[in-house]
Design a protein around this motif. Structure first.
Motif, PDB file in Angstrom:
ATOM      1  N   ALA A 253       0.820  -1.213   0.000  1.00 29.65           N
ATOM      2  CA  ALA A 253       0.000   0.000   0.000  1.00 29.65           C
ATOM      3  C   ALA A 253       0.854   1.262   0.000  1.00 29.65           C
ATOM      4  O   ALA A 253       0.569   2.211  -0.729  1.00 29.65           O
ATOM      5  CB  ALA A 253      -0.943  -0.013   1.206  1.00 29.65           C
ATOM      6  N   PHE A 254       1.903   1.291   0.805  1.00 32.17           N
ATOM      7  CA  PHE A 254       2.723   2.498   0.876  1.00 32.17           C
ATOM      8  C   PHE A 254       3.674   2.635  -0.307  1.00 32.17           C
ATOM      9  O   PHE A 254       4.171   3.733  -0.563  1.00 32.17           O
ATOM     10  CB  PHE A 254       3.454   2.584   2.220  1.00 32.17           C
ATOM     11  N   THR A 255       3.908   1.567  -1.038  1.00 28.33           N
ATOM     12  CA  THR A 255       4.670   1.705  -2.280  1.00 28.33           C
ATOM     13  C   THR A 255       3.879   2.546  -3.270  1.00 28.33           C
ATOM     14  O   THR A 255       4.455   3.378  -3.987  1.00 28.33           O
ATOM     15  CB  THR A 255       5.009   0.322  -2.872  1.00 28.33           C
ATOM     16  N   GLU A 256       2.559   2.380  -3.288  1.00 26.87           N
ATOM     17  CA  GLU A 256       1.697   3.210  -4.137  1.00 26.87           C
ATOM     18  C   GLU A 256       1.848   4.687  -3.750  1.00 26.87           C
ATOM     19  O   GLU A 256       1.945   5.556  -4.610  1.00 26.87           O
ATOM     20  CB  GLU A 256       0.235   2.783  -3.995  1.00 26.87           C
ATOM     21  N   VAL A 257       1.865   4.968  -2.459  1.00 24.60           N
ATOM     22  CA  VAL A 257       2.032   6.341  -1.965  1.00 24.60           C
ATOM     23  C   VAL A 257       3.417   6.862  -2.338  1.00 24.60           C
ATOM     24  O   VAL A 257       3.564   7.983  -2.808  1.00 24.60           O
ATOM     25  CB  VAL A 257       1.821   6.410  -0.431  1.00 24.60           C
ATOM     26  N   ALA A 258       4.434   6.028  -2.140  1.00 27.34           N
ATOM     27  CA  ALA A 258       5.811   6.431  -2.446  1.00 27.34           C
ATOM     28  C   ALA A 258       5.971   6.767  -3.927  1.00 27.34           C
ATOM     29  O   ALA A 258       6.665   7.728  -4.276  1.00 27.34           O
ATOM     30  CB  ALA A 258       6.782   5.325  -2.038  1.00 27.34           C
ATOM     31  N   LEU A 259       5.343   6.000  -4.783  1.00 20.18           N
ATOM     32  CA  LEU A 259       5.398   6.281  -6.217  1.00 20.18           C
ATOM     33  C   LEU A 259       4.768   7.636  -6.529  1.00 20.18           C
ATOM     34  O   LEU A 259       5.322   8.418  -7.296  1.00 20.18           O
ATOM     35  CB  LEU A 259       4.680   5.181  -7.001  1.00 20.18           C
ATOM     36  N   ALA A 260       3.627   7.911  -5.919  1.00 24.19           N
ATOM     37  CA  ALA A 260       2.948   9.185  -6.143  1.00 24.19           C
ATOM     38  C   ALA A 260       3.764  10.362  -5.627  1.00 24.19           C
ATOM     39  O   ALA A 260       3.749  11.440  -6.212  1.00 24.19           O
ATOM     40  CB  ALA A 260       1.564   9.167  -5.482  1.00 24.19           C
TER      41      ALA A 260
END
Length: 137
Positions: A30-37
Motif C-alpha cells: 500500500a505504501f509503495t503506491e504512496v511512495a510512487l505518487a
C-alpha cells in the motif's frame, strides 16, 4: 451512520501475532503506491521491520479487514497514551480493494476500542489527497 461496503468482504477482526507478516507485506504494498505518487521511497512505513510491527502489536490494537475469501485486504492501528489521546496509524487498504468503504469501516471500528480517549490523532502527508479526503470525512 450507515457504511456501504462491498458484499464480497467479510469484515473486521482483531489481528493476531500470526497475521503480522501478512500485515507488514500489505503495508509495504500500500505504501509503495504512496511512495510512487510522492516520488519518495524513504517513507517510515516502507522502512518498518517485523520487529517494529511486533512492538506496535504489544503496545496497541491492530485490526485487520478480511475479504470473503479470507484475504487480508486492510488494516489499521491504534494506541492510547497517558493523556488519553488515541494515536491512529498506518491505515492501509490493498490497492485493488480501495474505494469500497474499507478504510472508513476500519476507522470507525478502531474508535470503538478506545472509548476512554479524549481525542484521536493521526498523521498523514499533504501529498496524498485520497487519504486527506478520507480523514476529513
Amino acid at each position: 451512520m450507515k457504511l456501504t461496503v462491498s458484499s464480497n468482504l467479510i469484515g473486521i477482526q482483531k489481528a493476531t501475532p500470526d497475521d503480522l507478516p501478512e500485515i507488514l507485506h500489505l503495508q509495504k504494498l500500500a505504501f509503495t503506491e504512496v511512495a510512487l505518487a510522492m516520488d519518495n521511497f524513504n517513507l517510515p512505513p516502507l522502512q518498518q521491520t517485523q520487529d517494529d510491527l511486533s512492538k506496535e502489536y504489544e503496545s496497541g490494537i491492530i485490526l485487520k479487514y478480511l475479504s470473503a475469501d479470507e484475504k487480508l485486504v486492510g488494516s489499521v492501528r491504534g494506541c492510547m497514551d497517558n493523556d488519553h489521546i488515541c494515536h491512529v496509524g498506518k491505515l492501509i487498504v490493498h490497492p485493488g480493494y480501495q474505494n469500497q468503504g474499507i478504510g472508513k469501516a476500519l476507522m470507525y471500528e478502531i474508535e470503538k476500542y478506545f472509548p476512554a480517549c479524549s481525542k484521536f490523532e493521526l498523521f498523514t502527508g499533504e501529498e496524498t489527497p485520497n487519504t486527506l479526503h478520507l480523514y476529513k470525512k
